[in-house]
Design a protein around this motif. Structure first.
Motif, PDB file in Angstrom:
ATOM      1  N   ASP A 266     -49.405  62.390 -49.457  1.00 37.01           N
ATOM      2  CA  ASP A 266     -48.938  63.177 -48.317  1.00 37.01           C
ATOM      3  C   ASP A 266     -49.997  64.169 -47.847  1.00 37.01           C
ATOM      4  O   ASP A 266     -50.150  64.413 -46.653  1.00 37.01           O
ATOM      5  CB  ASP A 266     -47.682  63.977 -48.698  1.00 37.01           C
ATOM      6  CG  ASP A 266     -46.431  63.134 -48.767  1.00 37.01           C
ATOM      7  OD1 ASP A 266     -46.505  61.931 -48.452  1.00 37.01           O
ATOM      8  OD2 ASP A 266     -45.381  63.690 -49.138  1.00 37.01           O
ATOM      9  N   GLN A 276     -41.263  64.299 -42.340  1.00 37.15           N
ATOM     10  CA  GLN A 276     -41.036  63.037 -41.642  1.00 37.15           C
ATOM     11  C   GLN A 276     -41.334  61.817 -42.502  1.00 37.15           C
ATOM     12  O   GLN A 276     -41.216  60.678 -42.042  1.00 37.15           O
ATOM     13  CB  GLN A 276     -41.892  62.991 -40.360  1.00 37.15           C
ATOM     14  CG  GLN A 276     -41.568  64.090 -39.361  1.00 37.15           C
ATOM     15  CD  GLN A 276     -40.108  64.064 -38.930  1.00 37.15           C
ATOM     16  OE1 GLN A 276     -39.522  62.998 -38.714  1.00 37.15           O
ATOM     17  NE2 GLN A 276     -39.491  65.237 -38.814  1.00 37.15           N
ATOM     18  N   GLN A 278     -44.232  60.727 -43.654  1.00 33.20           N
ATOM     19  CA  GLN A 278     -45.357  59.924 -43.162  1.00 33.20           C
ATOM     20  C   GLN A 278     -46.188  59.318 -44.294  1.00 33.20           C
ATOM     21  O   GLN A 278     -46.675  58.197 -44.174  1.00 33.20           O
ATOM     22  CB  GLN A 278     -46.232  60.791 -42.251  1.00 33.20           C
ATOM     23  CG  GLN A 278     -45.447  61.377 -41.102  1.00 33.20           C
ATOM     24  CD  GLN A 278     -46.243  61.450 -39.791  1.00 33.20           C
ATOM     25  OE1 GLN A 278     -47.377  61.014 -39.702  1.00 33.20           O
ATOM     26  NE2 GLN A 278     -45.606  62.005 -38.793  1.00 33.20           N
ATOM     27  N   GLU A 281     -44.223  56.422 -45.542  1.00 35.31           N
ATOM     28  CA  GLU A 281     -44.344  55.318 -44.582  1.00 35.31           C
ATOM     29  C   GLU A 281     -45.655  54.564 -44.777  1.00 35.31           C
ATOM     30  O   GLU A 281     -45.678  53.323 -44.762  1.00 35.31           O
ATOM     31  CB  GLU A 281     -44.271  55.844 -43.150  1.00 35.31           C
ATOM     32  CG  GLU A 281     -44.501  54.760 -42.112  1.00 35.31           C
ATOM     33  CD  GLU A 281     -44.364  55.251 -40.676  1.00 35.31           C
ATOM     34  OE1 GLU A 281     -44.760  54.490 -39.764  1.00 35.31           O
ATOM     35  OE2 GLU A 281     -43.869  56.369 -40.454  1.00 35.31           O
ATOM     36  N   MET A 318     -37.784  58.083 -42.755  1.00 38.98           N
ATOM     37  CA  MET A 318     -38.859  57.095 -42.852  1.00 38.98           C
ATOM     38  C   MET A 318     -38.298  55.683 -42.851  1.00 38.98           C
ATOM     39  O   MET A 318     -38.802  54.792 -42.141  1.00 38.98           O
ATOM     40  CB  MET A 318     -39.673  57.358 -44.120  1.00 38.98           C
ATOM     41  CG  MET A 318     -40.831  56.398 -44.338  1.00 38.98           C
ATOM     42  SD  MET A 318     -40.362  54.887 -45.236  1.00 38.98           S
ATOM     43  CE  MET A 318     -40.025  55.560 -46.868  1.00 38.98           C
TER      44      MET A 318
END
Length: 409
Positions: A266, A276, A278, A281, A318
């Motif tokens: 992260d 979020q 990310q 993801e 996500m």
């Protein structure tokens, strides 16, 4: 789909020691029942949080004999899980080519009970009474080391430490080792036995743990609107991984194909996930790309789903963004609690079993789904499903993410 250039890798053996019970079937049956295993823990008396998910009736000497006395609990759990996995894969450590057998075991904390016990000895009885076994009992790589010694595995041997992603990182590392031809078989998994007053106090003081001490069995409630933190657990999970062609030549059952692995960071916060998701993801997309799959192929997600306010929303956002078709999502931590470095391995095992047996375990204690969790969470009862593709998410402190993609064998 493009033509694969790497060998397929199969899961041929599974060993589990979890709060659901000792053994693969006891653990699987427990997650299918969907009942929390957390209970008041006498060892935590006097703390603000006095509950945990311990393995019921686990006695290391019963399984390992007198040698268990020289091993920290995280190593004991690993050896029992490894023995089950090896037998399940119909392998024999007395006859295999040990030079071609690798071991990768993830662990986040190592021998926390040994560390606390011997620190008390130091303070109360002096430095000369500290055990000479302190260091070899507590260092995290000893789970992998003892597996090698117990089962004549003389190939590459290492430990992975990516906090709560450690077990998944170990399995992903093993996948790479098999593809590169460094081994023919890898004993891979994760372990943790860190339920101690010091570690629980630390987690509690950072407000990571549930405070639902008046109702422990219902405290771990992933994706529920009333969740307030995770319940600490102990567990070990071990998978036997080998190239699918070798498994076919041996004529053994294959639970699933370990098709892909993705990892990311992260780079956001020491303990909080990216809001979020990310980083998660990126790891999901990398695992699917490695498996030559698209997000739309995913039928099932075994979520990290810790039951903490921040993680569950971040992960759900996500999943919805990456897989808007709505795969069936579950968090088995509602049953097992959060086994830290062991979590990713036991959840990879549950994902393989979901594929092999065509049933998805429910998320325990999900009474009222958080409206911000806009995904299809399996709750109340197991769901029969033809799972062709599953992913298992694991995210750890430090923002470390590891995702495994599994498919039908």
């Amino acid at each position: 789909m493009s033509e694969r250039t790497t060998p397929d890798v199969a899961v041929t053996g599974i060993g589990l020691v979890t709060p659901g019970g000792v053994g693969r079937e006891a653990s699987w049956d427990a997650v299918l029942r969907g009942e929390g295993t957390a209970a008041t823990d006498p060892a935590l008396e006097g703390l603000d949080v006095t509950m945990s998910c311990r393995i019921p009736d686990f006695d290391g000497t019963e399984h390992l004999g007198r040698r268990a006395r020289k091993l920290d609990r995280f190593v004991q759990l690993t050896l029992v899980a490894a023995a089950e996995a090896i037998a399940d894969a119909e392998l024999d450590a007395d006859t295999w080519d040990g030079a071609r057998v690798g071991v990768v075991i993830g662990c986040g904390m190592g021998g926390a009970p040994t560390w606390e016990e011997q620190h008390s000895v130091l303070l109360e009885r002096g430095h000369s009474r500290v055990s000479p076994h302190l260091i070899p009992r507590m260092i995290p790589n000893m789970a992998a080391g003892h597996v090698a010694m117990a089962f004549s595995a003389h190939g590459p041997n290492l430990a992975t430490a990516t906090a709560c992603a450690s077990g998944a990182t170990a399995i992903g590392t093993a996948l790479d080792m098999l593809r590169l031809g460094r081994c023919d078989i890898v004993i891979a998994g994760g372990t943790e036995a860190g339920i101690t007053p010091l570690s629980v106090a630390g987690f509690a003081n950072m407000t990571a743990l549930s405070n639902r001490v008046d109702d422990p069995a219902r405290a771990s409630r992933p994706f529920d609107v009333d969740r307030d933190g995770f319940v600490i657990a102990e567990a070990a999970g071990v998978l036997i991984l080998e190239r699918a062609a070798d498994a076919s030549a041996r004529g053994v059952r294959r639970y699933a194909r370990l098709a892909g692995y993705g990892a990311s960071a992260d780079g956001h916060h020491v303990t909080a996930p990216d809001p979020q998701g990310q980083g998660g993801e990126a790891a999901v997309r990398a695992a699917l790309a490695d498996a030559d799959l698209s997000p739309a192929d995913v039928d099932h997600v075994n979520a990290h789903g810790t039951s903490t306010p921040l993680n569950d929303v971040s992960e759900a956002r996500m999943i919805r963004r990456v897989m808007p078709h709505g795969p069936a999502v579950t968090s088995t931590k509602g049953v097992t609690g959060h086994a830290l470095g062991g979590a990713g391995a036991i959840e990879a095992a549950f994902s393989a079993l979901a594929i092999h047996r065509g049933v998805i375990p429910p998320t325990a204690n999900l009474d009222s789904q958080d409206p911000e969790v806009e995904v299809d969470v399996v709750a109340k009862a197991p769901r029969d499903a033809a799972v062709e593709v599953a992913i298992s998410d694991s995210f750890g402190f430090g923002g470390q993410n590891a995702v495994l993609a599994l498919t039908q064998a």
